[in-house]
Enzyme design. Structure first.
Site, PDB file in Angstrom:
ATOM      1  N   CYS A 189       0.634  -1.110   0.217  1.00  0.00           N
ATOM      2  CA  CYS A 189       0.231   0.077  -0.118  1.00  0.00           C
ATOM      3  C   CYS A 189       1.021   0.877  -0.005  1.00  0.00           C
ATOM      4  O   CYS A 189       1.204   1.957   1.418  1.00  0.00           O
ATOM      5  CB  CYS A 189      -0.796   0.116   1.230  1.00  0.00           C
ATOM      6  SG  CYS A 189      -2.035   1.222   0.133  1.00  0.00           S
ATOM      7  N   CYS A 367      -6.277   1.405  -4.366  1.00  0.00           N
ATOM      8  CA  CYS A 367      -5.262   2.882  -3.021  1.00  0.00           C
ATOM      9  C   CYS A 367      -6.764   3.727  -2.658  1.00  0.00           C
ATOM     10  O   CYS A 367      -6.531   5.125  -3.417  1.00  0.00           O
ATOM     11  CB  CYS A 367      -3.856   3.587  -3.274  1.00  0.00           C
ATOM     12  SG  CYS A 367      -2.932   3.229  -2.072  1.00  0.00           S
TER      13      CYS A 367
HETATM   14  C1  LIG Z   1      -0.759   0.386   7.387  1.00  0.00           C
HETATM   15  C2  LIG Z   1      -1.105  -0.499   6.262  1.00  0.00           C
HETATM   16  C3  LIG Z   1      -2.506   0.021   5.176  1.00  0.00           C
HETATM   17  C4  LIG Z   1      -2.645  -0.770   3.770  1.00  0.00           C
HETATM   18  N1  LIG Z   1      -3.792   0.200   3.495  1.00  0.00           N
HETATM   19  C5  LIG Z   1      -4.370  -1.013   2.074  1.00  0.00           C
HETATM   20  C6  LIG Z   1      -5.693  -0.707   1.214  1.00  0.00           C
HETATM   21  O1  LIG Z   1      -6.402   0.597   1.502  1.00  0.00           O
HETATM   22  N2  LIG Z   1      -5.889  -1.108   0.786  1.00  0.00           N
HETATM   23  C7  LIG Z   1      -5.274  -2.067  -0.203  1.00  0.00           C
HETATM   24  O2  LIG Z   1      -6.134  -2.608  -0.258  1.00  0.00           O
HETATM   25  N3  LIG Z   1      -3.889  -2.685   0.544  1.00  0.00           N
HETATM   26  C8  LIG Z   1      -3.631  -1.767   1.877  1.00  0.00           C
HETATM   27  N4  LIG Z   1      -2.571  -1.987   2.544  1.00  0.00           N
HETATM   28  C9  LIG Z   1      -2.061  -3.604   2.032  1.00  0.00           C
HETATM   29  C10 LIG Z   1      -3.066  -5.504   2.866  1.00  0.00           C
HETATM   30  O3  LIG Z   1      -3.006  -5.306   3.732  1.00  0.00           O
HETATM   31  C11 LIG Z   1      -2.173  -6.355   2.097  1.00  0.00           C
HETATM   32  O4  LIG Z   1      -1.506  -6.140   0.915  1.00  0.00           O
HETATM   33  C12 LIG Z   1      -2.609  -7.570   2.104  1.00  0.00           C
HETATM   34  O5  LIG Z   1      -3.389  -8.178   3.295  1.00  0.00           O
HETATM   35  C13 LIG Z   1      -0.903  -8.692   1.375  1.00  0.00           C
HETATM   36  O6  LIG Z   1      -2.364  -9.800   1.456  1.00  0.00           O
HETATM   37  P1  LIG Z   1      -1.314 -11.105   1.401  1.00  0.00           P
HETATM   38  O7  LIG Z   1      -1.821 -12.956   2.003  1.00  0.00           O
HETATM   39  O8  LIG Z   1       0.089 -11.064   0.291  1.00  0.00           O
HETATM   40  O9  LIG Z   1      -0.424 -10.988   3.276  1.00  0.00           O
HETATM   41  P2  LIG Z   1      -0.550 -10.815   4.269  1.00  0.00           P
HETATM   42  O10 LIG Z   1      -2.153 -10.740   4.582  1.00  0.00           O
HETATM   43  O11 LIG Z   1       0.657  -9.705   4.790  1.00  0.00           O
HETATM   44  O12 LIG Z   1      -0.809 -12.443   4.692  1.00  0.00           O
HETATM   45  C14 LIG Z   1       0.831 -13.371   4.689  1.00  0.00           C
HETATM   46  C15 LIG Z   1       0.826 -14.365   5.604  1.00  0.00           C
HETATM   47  O13 LIG Z   1       1.875 -15.524   5.766  1.00  0.00           O
HETATM   48  C16 LIG Z   1       2.298 -15.256   6.850  1.00  0.00           C
HETATM   49  N5  LIG Z   1       3.281 -15.894   6.778  1.00  0.00           N
HETATM   50  C17 LIG Z   1       4.814 -14.961   6.621  1.00  0.00           C
HETATM   51  N6  LIG Z   1       6.138 -16.016   6.644  1.00  0.00           N
HETATM   52  C18 LIG Z   1       5.825 -17.170   6.927  1.00  0.00           C
HETATM   53  C19 LIG Z   1       6.109 -18.762   7.170  1.00  0.00           C
HETATM   54  N7  LIG Z   1       7.379 -18.480   7.220  1.00  0.00           N
HETATM   55  N8  LIG Z   1       5.567 -19.457   7.488  1.00  0.00           N
HETATM   56  C20 LIG Z   1       3.493 -19.723   7.412  1.00  0.00           C
HETATM   57  N9  LIG Z   1       2.956 -18.897   6.723  1.00  0.00           N
HETATM   58  C21 LIG Z   1       3.731 -17.217   6.865  1.00  0.00           C
HETATM   59  C22 LIG Z   1       1.640 -14.445   7.822  1.00  0.00           C
HETATM   60  O14 LIG Z   1       1.264 -15.083   9.391  1.00  0.00           O
HETATM   61  C23 LIG Z   1       0.443 -13.954   6.600  1.00  0.00           C
HETATM   62  O15 LIG Z   1      -0.045 -14.586   7.753  1.00  0.00           O
HETATM   63  C24 LIG Z   1      -2.343  -1.732   3.855  1.00  0.00           C
HETATM   64  C25 LIG Z   1      -1.586  -2.438   4.742  1.00  0.00           C
HETATM   65  C26 LIG Z   1      -0.891  -1.774   5.589  1.00  0.00           C
HETATM   66  C27 LIG Z   1       0.110  -2.717   6.395  1.00  0.00           C
END
Ligand SMILES: Cc1cc2nc3c(=O)[nH]c(=O)nc-3n(C[C@H](O)[C@H](O)[C@H](O)COP(=O)(O)OP(=O)(O)OC[C@H]3O[C@@H](n4cnc5c(N)ncnc54)[C@H](O)[C@@H]3O)c2cc1C
Length: 438
Positions: A189, A367
């Protein structure tokens, strides 16, 4: 203090969450047709979809954390507009029923043998693998952090351990500089580091302190935002609200005892600037998930190397990726994860029937640029940084309706749509609202 200890420990072990649960290991089947790594936004969304496609008994998710967080709302938590409790639910409650939750951490991914090694030594074999491991925060790459978070006046919306410190720093603000940073790495983000700045500016105005504050944004980027249409609006806002923007400057050190932040000039690295702060918001350096980076699945930079249209791995055809861990060349957001989940679902259904994947991901990401406690610029765009707007209005304008979307509608879409594998992004609505022309 315990939370900070945890944050420090996470940096030492190099993972975002370090809770370990081994009790389920004794019952862990050693082979799954579909193994999902990571139970964040992308992992839970895909496990719900895979359950529908293959049956719950054929799907397992490896995720060490007891809690699942809706990270996008942390922007509003840091600004005091939402509670941190509202951002989290137990992982057990979001795990699709019947799907096996393996409460452990991935240590190694071995795509040549179709196996994954967990940190307790268990090996799980898979037929198909979805990697959804997110990215890695690197507070420790800034000198003085993460220990610096033990001091007041510094916070970061990027971690559940530090998001409430942002709120505290804002509420305790008396007079001086309110400083906001954007790192010199890919970020999730990319709007978030400046959203909290606009909210802080609004808060200081509301509480009558803005006259005695200087609001400063230091970004490593050469632009305020990557899409010109929205960047133009944001430049107007920073000018109107007297916010000082400094481009191409990267936060390298925090001296919390002196309340100083040190930035390097990326165009002239020998030149540093020391800025006194009354409040500092840190957007940390970020990088690839370490288990991905150490595996054969990584590209040269360490990100999961997937086809940008189908999300299938470029070398291992039974491996797929979604979300922040991938090298998809679009900003990393939950909105992108939603659009990717629909494409990936289609890709996998085709691969399973020996057909060629036909649905193409266009890089859709969104965003919601929160500019105050009741306005948002709703940026939506594609791989080419071209606006791909859902609503038939000019979304570069600050809008109250869009704030309501961000604060109230999107959390529902997340918990009840995306995580249940029912929300694949707004493409259909965009087509309907634009009478099929977009
Ligand atoms: C402050 C902030 C504001 C944001 N604002 C927005 C917004 O307004 N709009 C929007 O669309 N997005 C926003 N985002 C971004 C969004 O939250 C992420 O892009 C999204 O959650 C990504 O999803 P993901 O599944 O790729 O990763 P995540 O949701 O981070 O999940 C990754 C998972 O993998 C697990 N993991 C890591 N390493 C290991 C391992 N070795 N073994 C097993 N499990 C593991 C973690 O525990 C976690 O649960 C924001 C993020 C933040 C921090």
């Amino acid at each position: 203090m315990a939370a900070l200890h945890l944050l420090r420990k996470q940096h030492l072990v190099g993972n975002t969450i370090s809770h370990l649960h081994t009790s389920s290991q004794a019952f862990t089947k050693q082979h799954y047709k579909m193994l999902v790594l990571g139970g964040g936004s992308g992992g839970i969304a895909m496990s719900a979809r895979m359950k529908r496609m293959l049956g719950a008994e054929n799907v397992a998710v490896v995720e060490p954390s007891e809690m699942h967080y809706y990270q996008p709302i942390w922007t509003l938590v840091g600004a005091g507009a939402k509670s941190v409790a509202s951002s989290g639910r137990s992982t057990a409650s979001v795990m699709p029923s019947g799907v096996k939750w393996v409460k452990s951490k991935v240590q190694q991914i071995n795509p040549k043998t179709n196996t994954v090694l967990l940190d307790d030594g268990t090996e799980i074999a898979y037929e198909y693998l979805i990697v959804a491991l997110g990215l890695q925060l690197h507070y420790e790459r800034i000198k003085g952090l993460p220990e610096g978070f033990e001091h007041p006046k510094i916070g970061s919306n990027y971690s559940v351990q530090t998001v409430e410190k942002t709120k505290k720093a804002l509420q305790d603000f008396k007079e001086g500089n309110a400083v906001f940073s954007f790192p010199n790495t890919p970020v999730k983000c990319p709007g978030a580091p400046q959203k909290i700045m606009y909210l802080s500016d609004a808060f200081l105005r509301k509480t009558g302190k803005r006259e005695s504050a200087k609001v400063m944004y230091y970004t490593s980027l050469p632009v305020l935002f990557g899409v010109k249409k929205y960047a133009d609006s944001l430049w107007e806002i920073v000018k109107r609200r007297d916010i000082q923007v400094t481009l191409r400057h990267n936060l390298i050190e925090v001296r919390p005892d002196k309340q100083q932040a040190v930035f390097e000039n990326l165009d002239n690295p020998s030149e540093t600037k020391v800025i006194e702060y009354e409040m500092l918001h840190v957007a940390p350096p970020m990088g690839p998930n370490l288990a991905v980076k150490a595996s054969l699945l990584a590209d040269e930079a360490g990100w999961l190397d997937v086809n940008k249209e189908t999300l299938q791995h470029k070398k291992f055809p039974n491996v797929f990726g979604i979300g922040d861990c991938t090298n998809l060349p679009t900003p990393k957001t939950a909105a992108a994860v939603a659009a990717q989940s629909a494409v990936l679902n289609r890709t996998i259904s085709k691969i399973l029937t020996n057909e060629i994947p036909d649905k193409k991901y266009d890089g859709y990401t969104s965003c919601p640029l929160v500019t105050s406690y009741n306005t948002v610029i709703m940026a939506e765009f594609d791989y080419n940084l071209q606006p791909l707007e859902t609503f038939p209005i000019n979304q570069a304008k600050e809008s109250r309706v869009m704030y309501h979307m961000k604060a109230d509608v999107m959390p529902h879409l997340y918990w009840h749509g995306l995580l249940r594998g029912l929300w694949g992004g707004p493409e259909i609505y965009r087509k309907v609202l634009h009478l099929g022309f977009k």
